[in-house]
Design a protein around this motif. Structure first.
Motif, PDB file in Angstrom:
ATOM      1  N   VAL A  11       0.840  -1.204   0.000  1.00  0.00           N
ATOM      2  CA  VAL A  11       0.000   0.000   0.000  1.00  0.00           C
ATOM      3  C   VAL A  11       0.871   1.248   0.000  1.00  0.00           C
ATOM      4  O   VAL A  11       0.643   2.188  -0.777  1.00  0.00           O
ATOM      5  N   PHE A  12       1.885   1.277   0.866  1.00  0.00           N
ATOM      6  CA  PHE A  12       2.790   2.426   0.899  1.00  0.00           C
ATOM      7  C   PHE A  12       3.480   2.608  -0.453  1.00  0.00           C
ATOM      8  O   PHE A  12       3.623   3.727  -0.944  1.00  0.00           O
ATOM      9  N   ASN A  13       3.919   1.519  -1.038  1.00  0.00           N
ATOM     10  CA  ASN A  13       4.580   1.590  -2.334  1.00  0.00           C
ATOM     11  C   ASN A  13       3.660   2.178  -3.397  1.00  0.00           C
ATOM     12  O   ASN A  13       4.067   3.051  -4.174  1.00  0.00           O
ATOM     13  N   ASN A  14       2.418   1.735  -3.442  1.00  0.00           N
ATOM     14  CA  ASN A  14       1.472   2.251  -4.436  1.00  0.00           C
ATOM     15  C   ASN A  14       1.129   3.711  -4.199  1.00  0.00           C
ATOM     16  O   ASN A  14       0.976   4.480  -5.159  1.00  0.00           O
ATOM     17  N   ILE A  15       0.996   4.107  -2.945  1.00  0.00           N
ATOM     18  CA  ILE A  15       0.714   5.513  -2.650  1.00  0.00           C
ATOM     19  C   ILE A  15       1.866   6.387  -3.115  1.00  0.00           C
ATOM     20  O   ILE A  15       1.660   7.429  -3.744  1.00  0.00           O
ATOM     21  N   ILE A  16       3.086   5.957  -2.831  1.00  0.00           N
ATOM     22  CA  ILE A  16       4.252   6.740  -3.240  1.00  0.00           C
ATOM     23  C   ILE A  16       4.359   6.784  -4.761  1.00  0.00           C
ATOM     24  O   ILE A  16       4.647   7.827  -5.349  1.00  0.00           O
ATOM     25  N   GLN A  17       4.093   5.661  -5.404  1.00  0.00           N
ATOM     26  CA  GLN A  17       4.268   5.586  -6.846  1.00  0.00           C
ATOM     27  C   GLN A  17       3.184   6.338  -7.614  1.00  0.00           C
ATOM     28  O   GLN A  17       3.477   7.026  -8.590  1.00  0.00           O
ATOM     29  N   ASP A  21       1.867  13.318  -5.055  1.00  0.00           N
ATOM     30  CA  ASP A  21       1.569  14.735  -4.835  1.00  0.00           C
ATOM     31  C   ASP A  21       0.585  14.963  -3.691  1.00  0.00           C
ATOM     32  O   ASP A  21       0.726  15.913  -2.926  1.00  0.00           O
ATOM     33  N   GLY A  22      -0.393  14.117  -3.549  1.00  0.00           N
ATOM     34  CA  GLY A  22      -1.402  14.307  -2.520  1.00  0.00           C
ATOM     35  C   GLY A  22      -1.038  13.727  -1.166  1.00  0.00           C
ATOM     36  O   GLY A  22      -1.781  13.895  -0.205  1.00  0.00           O
ATOM     37  N   ASN A  23       0.101  13.037  -1.067  1.00  0.00           N
ATOM     38  CA  ASN A  23       0.473  12.366   0.187  1.00  0.00           C
ATOM     39  C   ASN A  23       1.886  12.722   0.622  1.00  0.00           C
ATOM     40  O   ASN A  23       2.640  11.859   1.076  1.00  0.00           O
ATOM     41  N   SER A  24       2.228  13.980   0.505  1.00  0.00           N
ATOM     42  CA  SER A  24       3.583  14.392   0.855  1.00  0.00           C
ATOM     43  C   SER A  24       3.875  14.185   2.344  1.00  0.00           C
ATOM     44  O   SER A  24       5.011  13.877   2.714  1.00  0.00           O
ATOM     45  N   ASN A  25       2.865  14.312   3.198  1.00  0.00           N
ATOM     46  CA  ASN A  25       3.091  14.097   4.631  1.00  0.00           C
ATOM     47  C   ASN A  25       3.422  12.639   4.935  1.00  0.00           C
ATOM     48  O   ASN A  25       4.265  12.354   5.789  1.00  0.00           O
ATOM     49  N   LEU A  26       2.782  11.718   4.229  1.00  0.00           N
ATOM     50  CA  LEU A  26       3.096  10.300   4.401  1.00  0.00           C
ATOM     51  C   LEU A  26       4.525  10.015   3.960  1.00  0.00           C
ATOM     52  O   LEU A  26       5.272   9.322   4.652  1.00  0.00           O
ATOM     53  N   VAL A  27       4.917  10.561   2.822  1.00  0.00           N
ATOM     54  CA  VAL A  27       6.275  10.351   2.315  1.00  0.00           C
ATOM     55  C   VAL A  27       7.292  10.927   3.294  1.00  0.00           C
ATOM     56  O   VAL A  27       8.316  10.295   3.590  1.00  0.00           O
ATOM     57  N   TYR A  28       7.017  12.102   3.827  1.00  0.00           N
ATOM     58  CA  TYR A  28       7.909  12.721   4.804  1.00  0.00           C
ATOM     59  C   TYR A  28       8.030  11.850   6.055  1.00  0.00           C
ATOM     60  O   TYR A  28       9.131  11.655   6.570  1.00  0.00           O
ATOM     61  N   ALA A  29       6.923  11.303   6.530  1.00  0.00           N
ATOM     62  CA  ALA A  29       6.951  10.442   7.716  1.00  0.00           C
ATOM     63  C   ALA A  29       7.741   9.167   7.450  1.00  0.00           C
ATOM     64  O   ALA A  29       8.494   8.698   8.315  1.00  0.00           O
ATOM     65  N   ILE A  30       7.601   8.603   6.257  1.00  0.00           N
ATOM     66  CA  ILE A  30       8.354   7.394   5.907  1.00  0.00           C
ATOM     67  C   ILE A  30       9.846   7.694   5.857  1.00  0.00           C
ATOM     68  O   ILE A  30      10.667   6.906   6.336  1.00  0.00           O
ATOM     69  N   ILE A  31      10.207   8.840   5.315  1.00  0.00           N
ATOM     70  CA  ILE A  31      11.620   9.217   5.263  1.00  0.00           C
ATOM     71  C   ILE A  31      12.167   9.409   6.674  1.00  0.00           C
ATOM     72  O   ILE A  31      13.279   8.961   6.988  1.00  0.00           O
ATOM     73  N   ARG A  32      11.401  10.056   7.534  1.00  0.00           N
ATOM     74  CA  ARG A  32      11.859  10.290   8.908  1.00  0.00           C
ATOM     75  C   ARG A  32      12.010   8.995   9.694  1.00  0.00           C
ATOM     76  O   ARG A  32      12.881   8.871  10.542  1.00  0.00           O
ATOM     77  N   PHE A  37      11.452   1.064   8.442  1.00  0.00           N
ATOM     78  CA  PHE A  37      11.209   0.390   7.178  1.00  0.00           C
ATOM     79  C   PHE A  37      12.385  -0.496   6.783  1.00  0.00           C
ATOM     80  O   PHE A  37      12.202  -1.545   6.174  1.00  0.00           O
ATOM     81  N   HIS A  38      13.607  -0.103   7.166  1.00  0.00           N
ATOM     82  CA  HIS A  38      14.752  -0.981   6.933  1.00  0.00           C
ATOM     83  C   HIS A  38      14.619  -2.249   7.771  1.00  0.00           C
ATOM     84  O   HIS A  38      14.946  -3.341   7.309  1.00  0.00           O
ATOM     85  N   GLN A  39      14.140  -2.108   9.013  1.00  0.00           N
ATOM     86  CA  GLN A  39      13.932  -3.282   9.860  1.00  0.00           C
ATOM     87  C   GLN A  39      12.850  -4.181   9.279  1.00  0.00           C
ATOM     88  O   GLN A  39      12.962  -5.404   9.341  1.00  0.00           O
ATOM     89  N   LEU A  40      11.803  -3.587   8.724  1.00  0.00           N
ATOM     90  CA  LEU A  40      10.758  -4.397   8.086  1.00  0.00           C
ATOM     91  C   LEU A  40      11.290  -5.138   6.863  1.00  0.00           C
ATOM     92  O   LEU A  40      10.890  -6.269   6.595  1.00  0.00           O
TER      93      LEU A  40
END
Length: 90
Positions: A11-17, A21-32, A37-40
């Motif tokens: 789901v995260f991959n599809n949202i990013i891909q 544009d509409g989910n910049s806050n999600l992308v920012y949270a994933i980067i932070r 995500f590396h552990q996952l």
């Protein structure tokens, strides 16, 4: 359940891909929280590795609960970010 983790990451991959544009806050949270995500990505899938991880978790001391903290400090990122100053990178 490893199947649910897979679907969540998908789901995260599809949202990013497809809806970046509409989910910049999600992308920012994933980067932070990229270490999570590396552990996952390195999550053990065979039975022996899972058993070893559970044994290590049982031997580790219990972390202090947030409900017992006395300092009243908020978690990082729990407040909205301050607006950027015009003409600066702050």
């Amino acid at each position: 359940n490893h199947h649910l983790v897979f679907f969540l990451l998908e789901v995260f991959n599809n949202i990013i891909q497809y809806q970046f544009d509409g989910n910049s806050n999600l992308v920012y949270a994933i980067i932070r929280k990229r270490n999570v995500f590396h552990q996952l990505a390195n999550l053990p899938t065979d039975l022996q590795s899972i058993q070893r991880a559970l044994q290590r978790k049982k031997k580790a001391p219990e972390p202090i609960s947030r409900t017992n903290s006395q300092d009243g400090m908020s978690m990082e990122g729990s407040r909205p970010a301050a607006p950027a100053e015009p003409g600066t990178l702050k």
